[in-house]
Design a protein around this motif. Structure first.
Motif, PDB file in Angstrom:
ATOM      1  N   VAL A   9       0.825  -1.201   0.000  1.00 28.99           N
ATOM      2  CA  VAL A   9       0.000   0.000   0.000  1.00 28.99           C
ATOM      3  C   VAL A   9       0.860   1.251   0.000  1.00 28.99           C
ATOM      4  N   SER A  10       1.924   1.225   0.782  1.00 31.06           N
ATOM      5  CA  SER A  10       2.699   2.434   0.995  1.00 31.06           C
ATOM      6  C   SER A  10       3.977   2.475   0.175  1.00 31.06           C
ATOM      7  N   ARG A  11       4.138   1.561  -0.768  1.00 29.73           N
ATOM      8  CA  ARG A  11       5.353   1.482  -1.582  1.00 29.73           C
ATOM      9  C   ARG A  11       5.531   2.760  -2.382  1.00 29.73           C
ATOM     10  N   ARG A  12       6.791   3.081  -2.675  1.00 30.34           N
ATOM     11  CA  ARG A  12       7.045   4.278  -3.480  1.00 30.34           C
ATOM     12  C   ARG A  12       6.290   4.194  -4.793  1.00 30.34           C
ATOM     13  N   THR A  13       5.928   5.344  -5.330  1.00 27.84           N
ATOM     14  CA  THR A  13       5.030   5.369  -6.465  1.00 27.84           C
ATOM     15  C   THR A  13       5.693   5.751  -7.774  1.00 27.84           C
ATOM     16  N   GLY A  14       6.963   5.994  -7.780  1.00 28.29           N
ATOM     17  CA  GLY A  14       7.643   6.290  -9.034  1.00 28.29           C
ATOM     18  C   GLY A  14       7.216   7.606  -9.642  1.00 28.29           C
ATOM     19  N   VAL A  15       6.901   8.598  -8.802  1.00 26.20           N
ATOM     20  CA  VAL A  15       6.441   9.881  -9.310  1.00 26.20           C
ATOM     21  C   VAL A  15       7.418  10.985  -8.940  1.00 26.20           C
ATOM     22  N   LEU A  16       7.154  12.177  -9.415  1.00 28.86           N
ATOM     23  CA  LEU A  16       8.103  13.277  -9.371  1.00 28.86           C
ATOM     24  C   LEU A  16       8.446  13.736  -7.967  1.00 28.86           C
ATOM     25  N   ALA A  17       9.746  13.845  -7.681  1.00 27.58           N
ATOM     26  CA  ALA A  17      10.211  14.417  -6.417  1.00 27.58           C
ATOM     27  C   ALA A  17      10.717  15.818  -6.721  1.00 27.58           C
ATOM     28  N   LEU A  18      10.062  16.843  -6.191  1.00 24.56           N
ATOM     29  CA  LEU A  18      10.399  18.217  -6.516  1.00 24.56           C
ATOM     30  C   LEU A  18      11.664  18.665  -5.792  1.00 24.56           C
ATOM     31  N   CYS A  19      12.486  19.424  -6.464  1.00 24.21           N
ATOM     32  CA  CYS A  19      13.680  20.009  -5.853  1.00 24.21           C
ATOM     33  C   CYS A  19      13.794  21.453  -6.328  1.00 24.21           C
ATOM     34  N   THR A  20      14.238  22.352  -5.473  1.00 18.00           N
ATOM     35  CA  THR A  20      14.485  23.721  -5.898  1.00 18.00           C
ATOM     36  C   THR A  20      15.807  23.784  -6.633  1.00 18.00           C
ATOM     37  N   ALA A  21      16.001  24.852  -7.411  1.00 13.24           N
ATOM     38  CA  ALA A  21      17.255  24.984  -8.156  1.00 13.24           C
ATOM     39  C   ALA A  21      18.433  25.053  -7.201  1.00 13.24           C
ATOM     40  N   ALA A  22      18.239  25.703  -6.057  1.00 10.12           N
ATOM     41  CA  ALA A  22      19.326  25.812  -5.091  1.00 10.12           C
ATOM     42  C   ALA A  22      19.691  24.454  -4.521  1.00 10.12           C
ATOM     43  N   ALA A  23      18.661  23.656  -4.235  1.00  2.32           N
ATOM     44  CA  ALA A  23      18.917  22.325  -3.677  1.00  2.32           C
ATOM     45  C   ALA A  23      19.659  21.462  -4.676  1.00  2.32           C
ATOM     46  N   LEU A  24      19.264  21.557  -5.943  1.00  2.00           N
ATOM     47  CA  LEU A  24      19.935  20.773  -6.974  1.00  2.00           C
ATOM     48  C   LEU A  24      21.392  21.185  -7.107  1.00  2.00           C
ATOM     49  N   ALA A  25      21.634  22.490  -7.020  1.00  2.00           N
ATOM     50  CA  ALA A  25      23.005  22.964  -7.138  1.00  2.00           C
ATOM     51  C   ALA A  25      23.856  22.445  -5.987  1.00  2.00           C
ATOM     52  N   ALA A  26      23.268  22.438  -4.778  1.00  2.00           N
ATOM     53  CA  ALA A  26      24.002  21.951  -3.609  1.00  2.00           C
ATOM     54  C   ALA A  26      24.311  20.465  -3.734  1.00  2.00           C
ATOM     55  N   VAL A  27      23.332  19.712  -4.213  1.00  2.00           N
ATOM     56  CA  VAL A  27      23.517  18.273  -4.355  1.00  2.00           C
ATOM     57  C   VAL A  27      24.553  17.963  -5.421  1.00  2.00           C
ATOM     58  N   TYR A 256      15.113   6.670   5.569  1.00  2.00           N
ATOM     59  CA  TYR A 256      14.829   8.030   5.112  1.00  2.00           C
ATOM     60  C   TYR A 256      13.321   8.178   4.920  1.00  2.00           C
ATOM     61  N   GLN A 257      12.844   9.399   5.056  1.00  2.00           N
ATOM     62  CA  GLN A 257      11.415   9.637   4.920  1.00  2.00           C
ATOM     63  C   GLN A 257      10.933   9.477   3.483  1.00  2.00           C
ATOM     64  N   THR A 258      11.773   9.804   2.507  1.00  2.00           N
ATOM     65  CA  THR A 258      11.375   9.721   1.101  1.00  2.00           C
ATOM     66  C   THR A 258      12.525   9.171   0.254  1.00  2.00           C
ATOM     67  N   ASP A 259      12.175   8.739  -0.953  1.00  2.00           N
ATOM     68  CA  ASP A 259      13.196   8.322  -1.914  1.00  2.00           C
ATOM     69  C   ASP A 259      14.141   9.476  -2.233  1.00  2.00           C
ATOM     70  N   ALA A 260      13.580  10.687  -2.293  1.00  2.00           N
ATOM     71  CA  ALA A 260      14.377  11.850  -2.669  1.00  2.00           C
ATOM     72  C   ALA A 260      15.500  12.099  -1.674  1.00  2.00           C
ATOM     73  N   ALA A 274      20.490   3.526  -3.239  1.00  2.00           N
ATOM     74  CA  ALA A 274      19.257   4.257  -2.947  1.00  2.00           C
ATOM     75  C   ALA A 274      18.282   4.043  -4.085  1.00  2.00           C
ATOM     76  N   THR A 275      17.026   3.992  -3.752  1.00  2.46           N
ATOM     77  CA  THR A 275      16.008   3.946  -4.791  1.00  2.46           C
ATOM     78  C   THR A 275      15.854   5.334  -5.393  1.00  2.46           C
ATOM     79  N   ALA A 276      15.435   5.378  -6.637  1.00  5.13           N
ATOM     80  CA  ALA A 276      15.273   6.657  -7.328  1.00  5.13           C
ATOM     81  C   ALA A 276      13.958   6.638  -8.081  1.00  5.13           C
ATOM     82  N   SER A 277      13.249   7.745  -8.041  1.00  5.87           N
ATOM     83  CA  SER A 277      11.965   7.828  -8.724  1.00  5.87           C
ATOM     84  C   SER A 277      11.780   9.219  -9.304  1.00  5.87           C
ATOM     85  N   GLY A 278      10.863   9.326 -10.276  1.00  2.00           N
ATOM     86  CA  GLY A 278      10.506  10.619 -10.841  1.00  2.00           C
ATOM     87  C   GLY A 278      11.700  11.386 -11.375  1.00  2.00           C
TER      88      GLY A 278
END
Length: 538
Positions: A9-27, A256-260, A274-278
């Motif tokens: 029921v609660s399995r990851r859904t393979g949908v979009l994980a939103l990130c801000t441009a700043a977060a992406l740059a940091a990662v 972790y709380q989310t795949d992201a 790590a699993t990856a989705s979206g």
């Protein structure tokens, strides 16, 4: 009836994980990902993996979710192989002449990780404990197929017995099991974590055992196990395992709380897998192509309709909502192509899946408006629901906008609830308005998916759908004497339900996992779980 494990029921859904441009740059500054999270000090080496929190919230078979971690700790009577077929594991044979009365014979040589032999009594004791209502084990309902379950779960008062009458130990290595009705898929059901055995030591203190279990799988939980509020456990290879032994000597499981967030940790080198989705799956495809494993998932993301809400009594309203959703746009633009538009309740990665059961799953806004108008139009506001998951909220937000634009419903809002709240509220008919949810097959057969979504006694039939025709066909499928006949009858049952459109399938998700360069052999199960035993540390 075989509802899904909590993980389904609660399995990851393979949908979009939103990130801000700043977060992406940091990662992006974090490096290649997973390069040095663990060493290789022991024979076979070690690695770490990031998983959802619920994977290790409970470790007892009757409480644990069906996950890659549970598969590492436990080996039930049967297992589902890479080809989706059930194979014997601890069982030497699982036989029946009428699909209701089953004789299970165990192989010799299996022991728990404390040296205690695994016997027929080990399974009976574990099943009784899981099904016994006062123990409040979340997977207890999975034993409702077995005679005596009702006596262990009375409507009121304490049960008069603590043992399933349908489970009889007739020898050290033999179980006799009687079901409430024929179920040809029972060998698949036995592959679930809930049906794993427990040793005698477990029953001295079930709460303590839940934190530090003694299993019979390829890996054992190292002391101190799961501490209150803890966020990781260590698994050590069980050298006495009689099956295919784990390739790595040690595994660190971090939650972790989310795949992201797990994927972010991978990119920083904090975990090796790590699993990856979206959007993260798209990023992984670009940056870690040689370190990425993807697989279609035996699941569907659907828009369910509350049939107790009078506004959805007319099937034309449900048809209008389904036709107003642009599935292709969601998959192509929002999910970056990491999914497949759905025209049925299950993809073709499971037996009987891949059918076009939904005649109203096309995108046709003009027809949608005509149907809604013919049904009397829409008056008032509309609320749509989903579980508390940023990925699901993103997809439902797109659905909200499409309904607003294509059906002219101006007042549309979105609300979210935790998973452990949304399902009880839906089952109690406390919710009004459609809802976006995920459903994965408990085992890779269309029977499982149809039963979970539409069965009159299913714990995950949250639309309130009831159909004697559907139930009759499913009963015939369960009693079928061949897999082919069972699949055909279950397919027919699914088409019967979809003709009434209690829910609208939207898409089939894709699962993915990234791994450090030092690892090889990573495999994904049919629901996207990582097979921890298969991974080799180079």
């Amino acid at each position: 009836m075989t509802p899904p494990r909590p993980g389904r029921v609660s399995r990851r859904t393979g949908v979009l994980a939103l990130c801000t441009a700043a977060a992406l740059a940091a990662v992006s500054a974090c490096g290649a990902g997973g390069s040095g999270a663990t060493g290789t000090t022991a024979a076979g080496g070690s690695y770490s993996i990031g998983v959802p929190t619920w994977y290790i919230a409970h470790l007892t078979p009757g409480r644990a979710g069906f996950s890659g971690v549970a598969d590492a700790i436990w080996t039930p009577l049967t297992q589902v192989g890479p080809d989706g077929k059930v194979v014997d594991a601890v069982a030497k044979s699982v036989q029946s002449t009428d699909q209701r009365h089953w004789t299970i014979t165990l192989k010799s040589g299996w022991t728990f990780q404390n040296g205690e032999p695994v016997t027929a009594q080990s399974f009976a004791d574990s099943w009784n404990a899981a099904a016994y209502a006062p123990n409040t084990m979340s997977n207890g309902y999975l034993f409702s197929d077995i005679e005596g379950y009702a006596a262990l779960n009375p409507a009121s008062g304490k049960p008069a017995t603590d043992k399933l009458s349908g489970v009889q130990v007739v020898g050290t290595d033999t179980l006799k099991v009687t079901l409430v009705k024929p179920l040809s898929m029972f060998p698949y059901v036995l592959a679930g974590t809930a049906f794993a055995p427990m040793p005698k030591a477990a029953f001295k203190d079930l709460a303590a055992y839940d934190r530090l279990p003694i299993g019979n799988g390829p890996y054992q939980v190292a002391a101190p196990g799961m501490s209150p509020g803890g966020q990781q456990i260590t698994l050590k290879r069980f050298e006495g395992y009689p099956g295919a032994k784990g390739k790595a000597a040690q595994i660190t499981v971090k939650t972790y709380q989310t795949d992201a967030t797990a994927f972010t940790s991978f990119r920083s080198g904090a975990v090796d897998i790590a699993t990856a989705s979206g959007n993260d799956l798209s990023t992984a495809s670009r940056m870690y192509a040689s370190q990425l494993v993807t697989s279609p998932t035996a699941a569907v993301v659907y828009l369910g309709f509350p049939l107790w809400d009078k506004r959805f009594t007319d099937v034309r309203v449900r048809q209008a909502f389904s036709l107003a959703v642009d599935r292709k746009a969601i998959v192509t633009s929002l999910l970056q192509g990491h999914a497949q538009t759905a025209a049925g309740i299950a993809p073709d990665v499971i037996a009987g899946g891949g059918g076009s059961d939904c005649a109203d799953c096309a995108y046709d806004p003009a027809k949608a408006r005509q149907l809604l108008a013919a049904a009397g139009g829409w008056k008032g506001s509309l609320t749509l629901w989903t579980k508390q998951d940023p990925d699901m909220q993103t997809v439902l937000g797109a659905v909200v906008n499409q309904l607003r634009s294509n059906l002219g419903i101006s007042s549309v809002s979105l609300k979210v609830q935790p998973t452990d709240q949304i399902y009880p509220d839906l089952l109690a008919h406390k919710t009004t308005g459609p809802f976006l949810l995920y459903m994965g097959a408990a085992f890779p057969n269309i029977y499982s998916q149809a039963d979970q979504l539409f069965g009159s006694t299913s714990g995950t039939n949250v639309t309130g759908y009831k159909s004697s025709s559907f139930d009759a066909l499913m009963n015939q499928a369960a009693a079928a004497t061949s897999d082919a006949a069972g699949v055909q009858l279950a397919q027919q049952a699914g088409r019967t339900a979809m003709a009434d459109l209690p829910l609208a399938p939207l898409y089939y998700p894709v699962s993915g996992a990234v791994h450090a360069k030092k690892l090889s052999g990573l495999r994904l199960g049919y629901l996207g779980d990582v097979d921890l035993s298969s991974i080799t540390v180079r």
